[in-house]
Design a protein around this motif. Structure first.
Motif, PDB file in Angstrom:
ATOM      1  N   ASN A   1     -48.044  -4.836  -7.777  1.00 58.09           N
ATOM      2  CA  ASN A   1     -47.975  -6.240  -8.200  1.00 58.09           C
ATOM      3  C   ASN A   1     -47.663  -6.361  -9.693  1.00 58.09           C
ATOM      4  OD1 ASN A   1     -48.590  -7.034  -5.629  1.00 58.09           O
ATOM      5  ND2 ASN A   1     -50.735  -7.504  -6.041  1.00 58.09           N
ATOM      6  N   TRP A   2     -48.388  -5.581 -10.478  1.00 59.50           N
ATOM      7  CA  TRP A   2     -48.196  -5.628 -11.936  1.00 59.50           C
ATOM      8  C   TRP A   2     -46.797  -5.157 -12.316  1.00 59.50           C
ATOM      9  CZ3 TRP A   2     -48.122  -0.821 -14.835  1.00 59.50           C
ATOM     10  CH2 TRP A   2     -47.951  -1.013 -16.201  1.00 59.50           C
ATOM     11  N   LEU A   3     -46.370  -4.031 -11.774  1.00 62.47           N
ATOM     12  CA  LEU A   3     -45.063  -3.484 -12.141  1.00 62.47           C
ATOM     13  C   LEU A   3     -43.935  -4.383 -11.650  1.00 62.47           C
ATOM     14  CD1 LEU A   3     -44.307  -0.993 -13.725  1.00 62.47           C
ATOM     15  CD2 LEU A   3     -43.963   0.240 -11.586  1.00 62.47           C
ATOM     16  N   TYR A   4     -44.090  -4.957 -10.470  1.00 64.43           N
ATOM     17  CA  TYR A   4     -43.077  -5.865  -9.931  1.00 64.43           C
ATOM     18  C   TYR A   4     -42.888  -7.072 -10.861  1.00 64.43           C
ATOM     19  CZ  TYR A   4     -40.860  -9.253  -6.792  1.00 64.43           C
ATOM     20  OH  TYR A   4     -40.021 -10.194  -6.238  1.00 64.43           O
ATOM     21  N   SER A   5     -44.001  -7.683 -11.258  1.00 62.73           N
ATOM     22  CA  SER A   5     -43.921  -8.869 -12.121  1.00 62.73           C
ATOM     23  C   SER A   5     -43.298  -8.547 -13.470  1.00 62.73           C
ATOM     24  CB  SER A   5     -45.322  -9.467 -12.315  1.00 62.73           C
ATOM     25  OG  SER A   5     -45.886  -9.848 -11.084  1.00 62.73           O
ATOM     26  N   GLU A   6     -43.714  -7.430 -14.064  1.00 66.57           N
ATOM     27  CA  GLU A   6     -43.216  -7.074 -15.395  1.00 66.57           C
ATOM     28  C   GLU A   6     -41.728  -6.738 -15.366  1.00 66.57           C
ATOM     29  OE1 GLU A   6     -44.761  -7.195 -18.284  1.00 66.57           O
ATOM     30  OE2 GLU A   6     -46.605  -7.956 -17.377  1.00 66.57           O
ATOM     31  N   LEU A   7     -41.289  -5.979 -14.373  1.00 67.18           N
ATOM     32  CA  LEU A   7     -39.873  -5.605 -14.302  1.00 67.18           C
ATOM     33  C   LEU A   7     -38.998  -6.792 -13.907  1.00 67.18           C
ATOM     34  CD1 LEU A   7     -40.103  -2.060 -12.662  1.00 67.18           C
ATOM     35  CD2 LEU A   7     -39.746  -2.637 -15.071  1.00 67.18           C
ATOM     36  N   SER A   8     -39.538  -7.698 -13.082  1.00 68.37           N
ATOM     37  CA  SER A   8     -38.783  -8.902 -12.726  1.00 68.37           C
ATOM     38  C   SER A   8     -38.528  -9.762 -13.956  1.00 68.37           C
ATOM     39  CB  SER A   8     -39.547  -9.708 -11.667  1.00 68.37           C
ATOM     40  OG  SER A   8     -39.645  -8.997 -10.464  1.00 68.37           O
ATOM     41  N   GLN A   9     -39.536  -9.891 -14.815  1.00 70.31           N
ATOM     42  CA  GLN A   9     -39.383 -10.678 -16.036  1.00 70.31           C
ATOM     43  C   GLN A   9     -38.339 -10.078 -16.967  1.00 70.31           C
ATOM     44  OE1 GLN A   9     -43.260 -11.045 -17.806  1.00 70.31           O
ATOM     45  NE2 GLN A   9     -44.130 -12.110 -16.043  1.00 70.31           N
ATOM     46  N   ARG A  10     -38.104  -8.780 -16.854  1.00 67.99           N
ATOM     47  CA  ARG A  10     -37.120  -8.111 -17.707  1.00 67.99           C
ATOM     48  C   ARG A  10     -35.719  -8.107 -17.098  1.00 67.99           C
ATOM     49  NH1 ARG A  10     -42.019  -6.491 -18.720  1.00 67.99           N
ATOM     50  NH2 ARG A  10     -42.642  -5.585 -20.720  1.00 67.99           N
ATOM     51  N   GLY A  11     -35.579  -8.746 -15.937  1.00 65.61           N
ATOM     52  CA  GLY A  11     -34.250  -8.935 -15.363  1.00 65.61           C
ATOM     53  C   GLY A  11     -33.805  -7.905 -14.353  1.00 65.61           C
ATOM     54  N   LEU A  12     -34.676  -7.001 -13.947  1.00 70.64           N
ATOM     55  CA  LEU A  12     -34.289  -6.016 -12.941  1.00 70.64           C
ATOM     56  C   LEU A  12     -34.364  -6.643 -11.543  1.00 70.64           C
ATOM     57  CD1 LEU A  12     -36.034  -2.727 -14.146  1.00 70.64           C
ATOM     58  CD2 LEU A  12     -33.591  -3.204 -14.081  1.00 70.64           C
ATOM     59  N   PRO A  13     -33.380  -6.386 -10.680  1.00 75.45           N
ATOM     60  CA  PRO A  13     -33.397  -6.926  -9.306  1.00 75.45           C
ATOM     61  C   PRO A  13     -34.336  -6.107  -8.423  1.00 75.45           C
ATOM     62  CG  PRO A  13     -31.425  -5.610  -9.632  1.00 75.45           C
ATOM     63  CD  PRO A  13     -32.132  -5.638 -10.958  1.00 75.45           C
ATOM     64  N   ILE A  14     -35.616  -6.290  -8.596  1.00 77.39           N
ATOM     65  CA  ILE A  14     -36.603  -5.418  -7.963  1.00 77.39           C
ATOM     66  C   ILE A  14     -37.084  -5.996  -6.646  1.00 77.39           C
ATOM     67  CG2 ILE A  14     -38.560  -6.423  -9.201  1.00 77.39           C
ATOM     68  CD1 ILE A  14     -39.606  -3.488  -9.450  1.00 77.39           C
ATOM     69  N   VAL A  15     -37.368  -5.103  -5.695  1.00 78.83           N
ATOM     70  CA  VAL A  15     -37.844  -5.476  -4.371  1.00 78.83           C
ATOM     71  C   VAL A  15     -39.060  -4.614  -4.057  1.00 78.83           C
ATOM     72  CG1 VAL A  15     -37.338  -5.532  -1.906  1.00 78.83           C
ATOM     73  CG2 VAL A  15     -35.567  -6.155  -3.559  1.00 78.83           C
ATOM     74  N   CYS A  16     -40.130  -5.244  -3.566  1.00 81.59           N
ATOM     75  CA  CYS A  16     -41.321  -4.525  -3.129  1.00 81.59           C
ATOM     76  C   CYS A  16     -41.291  -4.451  -1.609  1.00 81.59           C
ATOM     77  CB  CYS A  16     -42.584  -5.249  -3.607  1.00 81.59           C
ATOM     78  SG  CYS A  16     -44.112  -4.334  -3.323  1.00 81.59           S
ATOM     79  N   ILE A  17     -41.446  -3.239  -1.056  1.00 80.15           N
ATOM     80  CA  ILE A  17     -41.317  -3.054   0.382  1.00 80.15           C
ATOM     81  C   ILE A  17     -42.643  -2.610   0.984  1.00 80.15           C
ATOM     82  CG2 ILE A  17     -38.901  -2.449   0.072  1.00 80.15           C
ATOM     83  CD1 ILE A  17     -39.626   0.427   0.765  1.00 80.15           C
ATOM     84  N   ASP A  18     -42.745  -2.771   2.295  1.00 73.96           N
ATOM     85  CA  ASP A  18     -43.957  -2.433   3.027  1.00 73.96           C
ATOM     86  C   ASP A  18     -44.208  -0.926   2.968  1.00 73.96           C
ATOM     87  OD1 ASP A  18     -46.074  -2.220   4.731  1.00 73.96           O
ATOM     88  OD2 ASP A  18     -45.113  -3.211   6.432  1.00 73.96           O
ATOM     89  N   ALA A  19     -45.395  -0.533   2.504  1.00 71.49           N
ATOM     90  CA  ALA A  19     -45.715   0.891   2.361  1.00 71.49           C
ATOM     91  C   ALA A  19     -45.783   1.591   3.715  1.00 71.49           C
ATOM     92  CB  ALA A  19     -47.044   1.058   1.621  1.00 71.49           C
ATOM     93  N   ARG A  20     -46.180   0.859   4.766  1.00 71.47           N
ATOM     94  CA  ARG A  20     -46.239   1.479   6.096  1.00 71.47           C
ATOM     95  C   ARG A  20     -44.848   1.874   6.571  1.00 71.47           C
ATOM     96  NH1 ARG A  20     -50.082  -2.792   7.037  1.00 71.47           N
ATOM     97  NH2 ARG A  20     -48.356  -4.056   7.793  1.00 71.47           N
ATOM     98  N   GLN A  21     -43.878   0.978   6.336  1.00 72.11           N
ATOM     99  CA  GLN A  21     -42.507   1.295   6.729  1.00 72.11           C
ATOM    100  C   GLN A  21     -41.962   2.441   5.869  1.00 72.11           C
ATOM    101  OE1 GLN A  21     -39.452  -1.409   5.588  1.00 72.11           O
ATOM    102  NE2 GLN A  21     -38.158  -0.972   7.350  1.00 72.11           N
TER     103      GLN A  21
END
Length: 341
Positions: A62-82
């Protein structure tokens, strides 16, 4: 230049990074400290060519996703089970290989995107979790004290009002046991104090939230249920249909069909356990404790299911219906409208 796809295998100290080209070739693979600025600087030179950055759900996602999104990276968080199902196919389990496979998932698009909760929802869930831990700590200490005293044949008197008074009365004349039990009693008192403080903070947030007020018009739904629901769902627009919420929190039955075999099993229990537990308790309260009133038609509906099946199945069905009603009220901006039974 061709498009690039990045996989991030995140750990507490270091993050393994793999960059793949559109043709599937590994362009670069390296490790960096798990810090948003460091990771961004490592990818900054290729930023205009990066199409997707993938990381899997985890403690720091959650933390890394929010921080990298604010910096303009097209980031996607995916299901860990998959992700685990794919990563487990590799013979050698290393951070480098995990990052390479995550980059491959980003390239192929073979992943299930996870909606990352807002900072406000994360803070509310942290509050609810801390409150839950404090309450469980108090119960654990009480059970420990009761068990230790029982091993010496000591029973707590029932005629005194408070638990503290009953324990102190039982310890009269037991000098050695008193040195053991009193620290636990102080620990219980502190747990009670902290649980009360966290509950007060939660109630304050419920009073200030207009959505909580509307959800609490539903019979059986109190401040804990409303705050937990809002903190978990985060935004009602995540679901096109209200009935999808039941499946999201694991309150729908499993389905198995293969050839001539076709049956439904128990509920999936997928999704958030805290919300599922809270809704089950709310449904049980509505079914067993709430008297005739605005929610009588819901109670009658659950009682009819109880007569055909069992109490637990009726409570689960009612919990699922409450989840659907809460989403519809939240999305429409309305309040609960009672119907005649």
């Amino acid at each position: 230049m061709e498009q690039l796809f990045v996989g991030l295998d995140v750990s507490k100290e270091e993050t393994a990074i793999c960059v793949r080209t559109q043709s599937g070739m590994v362009k670069s693979a390296f490790k960096k400290p798990t810090d948003p600025d460091t990771i961004y600087r490592a990818l900054m030179c290729e930023l205009e060519h990066i199409q997707c950055v993938v990381l899997e759900t985890g403690r720091m996602a959650n933390w890394l996703y929010s921080e990298l999104s604010q910096r303009g990276l097209p980031i996607v968080c995916i299901d860990a089970r998959q992700a685990h199902a794919v990563l487990s196919q590799m013979h050698n389990k290393t951070d480098k290989n995990d990052a390479a496979m995550l980059a491959e998932l980003a390239r192929t698009g073979f992943y299930k995107r996870i909606e990352v909760k807002s900072r406000v929802s994360q803070e509310r869930r942290a509050l609810l979790r801390a409150r839950e831990v404090a309450i469980k700590s108090r119960l654990n200490v009480e059970n420990t004290i009761r068990g230790l005293l029982a091993s010496f044949g000591i029973r707590l008197p029932k005629y005194l009002k408070t638990y503290d008074q009953r324990v102190r009365k039982a310890l009269e004349g037991q000098t050695d046991l008193m040195r053991i039990i009193l620290p636990l009693l102080h620990l219980r008192t502190e747990a009670l104090r902290q649980a009360a403080a966290l509950t007060k903070d939660m109630m304050r947030q419920a009073r200030m939230d207009e959505t909580c007020h509307r959800l609490m018009t539903i019979p059986g739904i109190g401040a804990v249920s409303a705050v937990t629901y809002i903190a978990t769902i985060d935004t009602p627009d995540r679901f096109a249909q209200s009935r999808s919420v039941g499946a999201y929190i694991g309150l729908t039955s499993r389905k198995y069909q293969s050839g001539d075999v076709d049956y439904s099993g128990r509920i999936s229990r997928r999704g958030d356990q805290m919300l599922r537990t809270v809704l089950y308790e709310a449904a049980n309260s509505l079914l067993c404790r709430v008297k005739s009133g605005p929610g009588q038609h819901l109670k009658d509906w659950a009682i009819a299911i109880k007569k055909r099946t069992s109490h637990k199945k009726a409570v689960v069905a009612l919990a699922r219906k409450l989840a659907v009603i809460m989403h519809a009220i939240w999305k429409d901006g309305t309040e609960f409208e009672p119907r005649e039974a």
